[in-house]
Scaffold this active site. Structure first.
Site, PDB file in Angstrom:
ATOM      1  N   HIS A   1       0.829  -1.198   0.000  1.00 17.61           N
ATOM      2  CA  HIS A   1       0.000   0.000   0.000  1.00 17.61           C
ATOM      3  C   HIS A   1       0.868   1.254   0.000  1.00 17.61           C
ATOM      4  O   HIS A   1       1.815   1.363   0.764  1.00 17.61           O
ATOM      5  CB  HIS A   1      -0.908  -0.013   1.239  1.00 17.61           C
ATOM      6  CG  HIS A   1      -1.815   1.153   1.327  1.00 17.61           C
ATOM      7  ND1 HIS A   1      -1.980   1.860   2.479  1.00 17.61           N
ATOM      8  CD2 HIS A   1      -2.594   1.742   0.398  1.00 17.61           C
ATOM      9  CE1 HIS A   1      -2.840   2.842   2.274  1.00 17.61           C
ATOM     10  NE2 HIS A   1      -3.220   2.800   1.010  1.00 17.61           N
TER      11      HIS A   1
ATOM     12  N   ASP B   1      -4.888   3.618  -4.896  1.00 17.28           N
ATOM     13  CA  ASP B   1      -5.013   4.022  -3.499  1.00 17.28           C
ATOM     14  C   ASP B   1      -6.272   4.863  -3.289  1.00 17.28           C
ATOM     15  O   ASP B   1      -6.433   5.913  -3.925  1.00 17.28           O
ATOM     16  CB  ASP B   1      -3.771   4.808  -3.083  1.00 17.28           C
ATOM     17  CG  ASP B   1      -3.615   4.931  -1.581  1.00 17.28           C
ATOM     18  OD1 ASP B   1      -4.597   4.701  -0.845  1.00 17.28           O
ATOM     19  OD2 ASP B   1      -2.500   5.245  -1.141  1.00 17.28           O
TER      20      ASP B   1
ATOM     21  N   TYR C   1      10.146  13.879 -11.652  1.00 20.60           N
ATOM     22  CA  TYR C   1      11.407  13.139 -11.653  1.00 20.60           C
ATOM     23  C   TYR C   1      11.807  12.736 -10.231  1.00 20.60           C
ATOM     24  O   TYR C   1      12.240  11.600  -9.989  1.00 20.60           O
ATOM     25  CB  TYR C   1      12.536  13.965 -12.269  1.00 20.60           C
ATOM     26  CG  TYR C   1      12.487  14.128 -13.761  1.00 20.60           C
ATOM     27  CD1 TYR C   1      11.901  13.180 -14.593  1.00 20.60           C
ATOM     28  CD2 TYR C   1      13.057  15.241 -14.359  1.00 20.60           C
ATOM     29  CE1 TYR C   1      11.879  13.337 -15.965  1.00 20.60           C
ATOM     30  CE2 TYR C   1      13.054  15.403 -15.740  1.00 20.60           C
ATOM     31  CZ  TYR C   1      12.457  14.451 -16.538  1.00 20.60           C
ATOM     32  OH  TYR C   1      12.446  14.610 -17.898  1.00 20.60           O
TER      33      TYR C   1
ATOM     34  N   TYR D   1       5.125  13.922 -22.903  1.00 16.78           N
ATOM     35  CA  TYR D   1       4.460  14.055 -21.605  1.00 16.78           C
ATOM     36  C   TYR D   1       3.522  12.881 -21.350  1.00 16.78           C
ATOM     37  O   TYR D   1       2.417  13.037 -20.839  1.00 16.78           O
ATOM     38  CB  TYR D   1       3.706  15.387 -21.514  1.00 16.78           C
ATOM     39  CG  TYR D   1       4.602  16.591 -21.561  1.00 16.78           C
ATOM     40  CD1 TYR D   1       5.359  16.962 -20.463  1.00 16.78           C
ATOM     41  CD2 TYR D   1       4.701  17.357 -22.725  1.00 16.78           C
ATOM     42  CE1 TYR D   1       6.193  18.070 -20.517  1.00 16.78           C
ATOM     43  CE2 TYR D   1       5.535  18.472 -22.782  1.00 16.78           C
ATOM     44  CZ  TYR D   1       6.278  18.817 -21.673  1.00 16.78           C
ATOM     45  OH  TYR D   1       7.100  19.913 -21.719  1.00 16.78           O
TER      46      TYR D   1
END
Length: 144
Positions: A22, A66, A116, A134
């Site tokens: 998780h 999540d 990054y 992108y």
């Protein structure tokens, strides 16, 4: 052989997805992303010959996003002044909506260099041959 496992996912990646817990994150990187340098302290899986949407779709068939955070899907923002079109983001939002009731609301963008830095902390980076600009996407794992 196993049933109901997307054929695009190699055994090594399946093992890694199982190992992740998780809040661990994974990056599906486009062909321009510096996967090896960003992933020098974590796992890099090469999936050359594949694009990000097909890998995203396959992973989300198995991978819970999540629910304890508002936006478990993160995209890299365009650099200010860059006018390149990013229709692939709409594709990602459509795919996410198939697997998460929040749909496009589960997706956010962060600045390129912040992306990054977060990618360096990811459990795994999946390097693809995606040509769209992108086109990097980061997923945060949830619970079942």
């Amino acid at each position: 052989m196993l049933k109901n496992i997307p054929k695009i996912l190699p055994p090594e990646l399946l093992k890694i997805l199982c190992e992740m817990g998780h809040s661990d994150r994974l990056v599906i990187a486009d062909g321009n992303f510096p996967a090896e340098s960003m992933g020098k302290n974590n796992i890099v899986i090469r999936m050359d010959g594949h694009n990000v949407p097909e890998i995203l779709e396959a992973i989300l068939e198995l991978f819970p996003l999540d629910t304890y955070c508002d936006t478990p899907v993160t995209l890299m923002e365009k650099v200010p002044g860059d006018t390149v079109a990013t229709p692939i983001w709409d594709t990602y939002k459509e795919i996410v909506a198939k697997y998460d009731t929040r749909g496009a609301d589960a997706v956010t963008n962060i600045e390129r260099f912040a992306f990054y830095e977060e990618a360096k902390k990811a459990y795994v980076i999946i390097a693809t041959s995606e040509a769209a600009l992108y086109a990097n996407v980061m997923l945060q794992k949830g619970v079942i």
